[in-house]
Design a protein around this motif. Structure first.
Motif, short mmCIF file in Angstrom:
data_model
loop_
_atom_site.label_atom_id
_atom_site.label_comp_id
_atom_site.label_asym_id
_atom_site.label_seq_id
_atom_site.Cartn_x
_atom_site.Cartn_y
_atom_site.Cartn_z
N LEU A 27 0.84 -1.20 0.00
CA LEU A 27 0.00 0.00 0.00
C LEU A 27 0.87 1.24 0.00
O LEU A 27 1.58 1.52 0.96
N LYS A 28 0.82 2.01 -1.08
CA LYS A 28 1.63 3.22 -1.21
C LYS A 28 0.95 4.19 -2.16
O LYS A 28 -0.10 3.89 -2.73
N SER A 29 1.53 5.36 -2.34
CA SER A 29 0.86 6.41 -3.12
C SER A 29 1.24 6.42 -4.60
O SER A 29 0.66 7.18 -5.37
N SER A 30 2.19 5.59 -5.00
CA SER A 30 2.51 5.53 -6.43
C SER A 30 2.91 4.10 -6.81
O SER A 30 3.56 3.40 -6.03
N TYR A 31 2.48 3.70 -8.00
CA TYR A 31 2.75 2.35 -8.50
C TYR A 31 3.16 2.42 -9.97
O TYR A 31 2.61 3.22 -10.75
N SER B 23 -11.96 10.31 3.92
CA SER B 23 -11.47 11.68 3.76
C SER B 23 -10.44 11.84 2.64
O SER B 23 -10.00 12.95 2.34
N SER B 24 -10.06 10.74 2.01
CA SER B 24 -9.03 10.80 0.97
C SER B 24 -9.51 11.53 -0.26
O SER B 24 -10.67 11.44 -0.66
N VAL B 25 -8.58 12.28 -0.89
CA VAL B 25 -8.87 12.99 -2.13
C VAL B 25 -8.12 12.30 -3.26
O VAL B 25 -6.94 11.97 -3.13
N GLU C 108 -13.68 9.69 -12.10
CA GLU C 108 -14.72 8.96 -12.84
C GLU C 108 -14.72 7.47 -12.52
O GLU C 108 -15.71 6.78 -12.76
N LYS C 109 -13.63 6.96 -11.98
CA LYS C 109 -13.55 5.55 -11.62
C LYS C 109 -13.98 5.30 -10.17
O LYS C 109 -14.00 4.17 -9.70
N GLN C 110 -14.33 6.37 -9.46
CA GLN C 110 -14.67 6.28 -8.04
C GLN C 110 -16.12 5.85 -7.87
O GLN C 110 -17.03 6.34 -8.54
N ASP C 111 -16.36 4.90 -6.93
CA ASP C 111 -17.73 4.48 -6.66
C ASP C 111 -18.28 5.25 -5.45
O ASP C 111 -17.63 6.15 -4.92
N GLU C 112 -19.48 4.88 -5.01
CA GLU C 112 -20.14 5.60 -3.92
C GLU C 112 -19.35 5.52 -2.62
O GLU C 112 -19.45 6.40 -1.76
N ALA C 113 -18.60 4.45 -2.43
CA ALA C 113 -17.82 4.28 -1.21
C ALA C 113 -16.47 4.99 -1.27
O ALA C 113 -15.71 4.98 -0.31
N GLY C 114 -16.16 5.61 -2.42
CA GLY C 114 -14.90 6.32 -2.56
C GLY C 114 -13.76 5.47 -3.06
O GLY C 114 -12.61 5.91 -3.12
N LEU D 218 -2.77 10.69 -4.35
CA LEU D 218 -2.46 11.72 -3.36
C LEU D 218 -2.24 11.10 -1.98
O LEU D 218 -1.63 11.70 -1.10
N SER D 219 -2.76 9.90 -1.78
CA SER D 219 -2.56 9.17 -0.53
C SER D 219 -2.66 7.68 -0.82
O SER D 219 -3.26 7.26 -1.82
N ALA D 220 -2.06 6.89 0.03
CA ALA D 220 -2.06 5.44 -0.19
C ALA D 220 -3.43 4.85 0.11
O ALA D 220 -4.15 5.32 1.01
#
Length: 214
Positions: free
Chosen positions: A125-129, A169-171, A178-184, A202-204
């Motif tokens: 789990l990290k912020s870039s892959y 709270s993640s942005v 557009e790929k985000q669902d209702e749960a974020g 922006l965050s892991a």
């Protein structure tokens, strides 16, 4: 009052009539070992099982106050993540020692059914892959379901991508909204993987699971 349960496969049924008022559950470690040993190989070494309990009436995960592995000689505390899920080590010695996993719930036990979740290990789990890193995770999920099915792997669910779950709270970057669902959460499906691009967040994420089609 303590109740003792056995294979996870029958744990849900057992709880429905066997642990009416107890908050503490004692489960044979061998029941957990039968799951975690399936990941003890190179093909799936980036994955793990996380164990929890789902509240029957409310749909949320039941709160776990504490969990520990208990043998005749010692007690080993287990880390409970966010008060909801825990993992166990893959240790044949504990199985041979007839260890018990003792779980204390904040909710009434008869309202909580076992929930077993396959997910990536925390170090993934990290912020870039890079595209290659995510492709490896995808292949590991596919390898797991293929190995589980054996000769009947065609009957197993098909892994079509990855699901990245985030704190509420993640942005997310605008390109991923557009790929985000209702749960974020965001889903990286086969179309996304076909683009052969890297992923910068922006965050892991808090976990990565498989996008499964039955």
């Amino acid at each position: 009052m303590k109740k003792r349960f056995y294979p996870i496969a029958v744990l849900v049924l057992a709880m429905s009539y066997g642990a009416r008022a107890a908050e503490q559950l004692d489960v044979d470690y061998s029941s957990f070992y039968s799951h975690v040993k399936k990941l003890d190989n190179e093909e799936t070494n980036r994955l793990r099982f996380a164990f929890g309990f789902k509240h029957i009436a409310k749909g949320r995960l039941c709160e776990i106050k504490q969990a520990a592995i208990v043998t005749q000689k010692q007690t080993q505390a287990l880390i409970v993540e966010n008060g909801q899920r825990f993992t166990v080590p893959t240790d044949k010695v504990l199985k041979m020692a007839r260890a018990i996993v003792s779980i204390t719930l904040a909710d009434q036990a008869n309202q909580c059914d076992m929930s077993v979740q396959l997910e990536t290990k925390p170090e993934q789990l990290k912020s870039s892959y890079t595209h290659a890193e995510l492709a490896i995770l995808l292949e590991q999920y596919r390898a797991f379901f293929s190995n589980m099915g054996g000769l009947f792997s065609f009957m197993m669910p098909s892994v079509e991508g990855l699901v990245l779950q985030f704190e509420q709270s993640s942005v997310l970057p605008s390109s991923l909204v557009e790929k985000q669902d209702e749960a974020g959460n965001i889903t990286l499906d086969e179309n996304w993987f076909a683009q052969n691009t890297d992923l910068t967040l922006l965050s892991a994420p808090i976990r990565i699971t498989a996008l499964v089609e039955k």
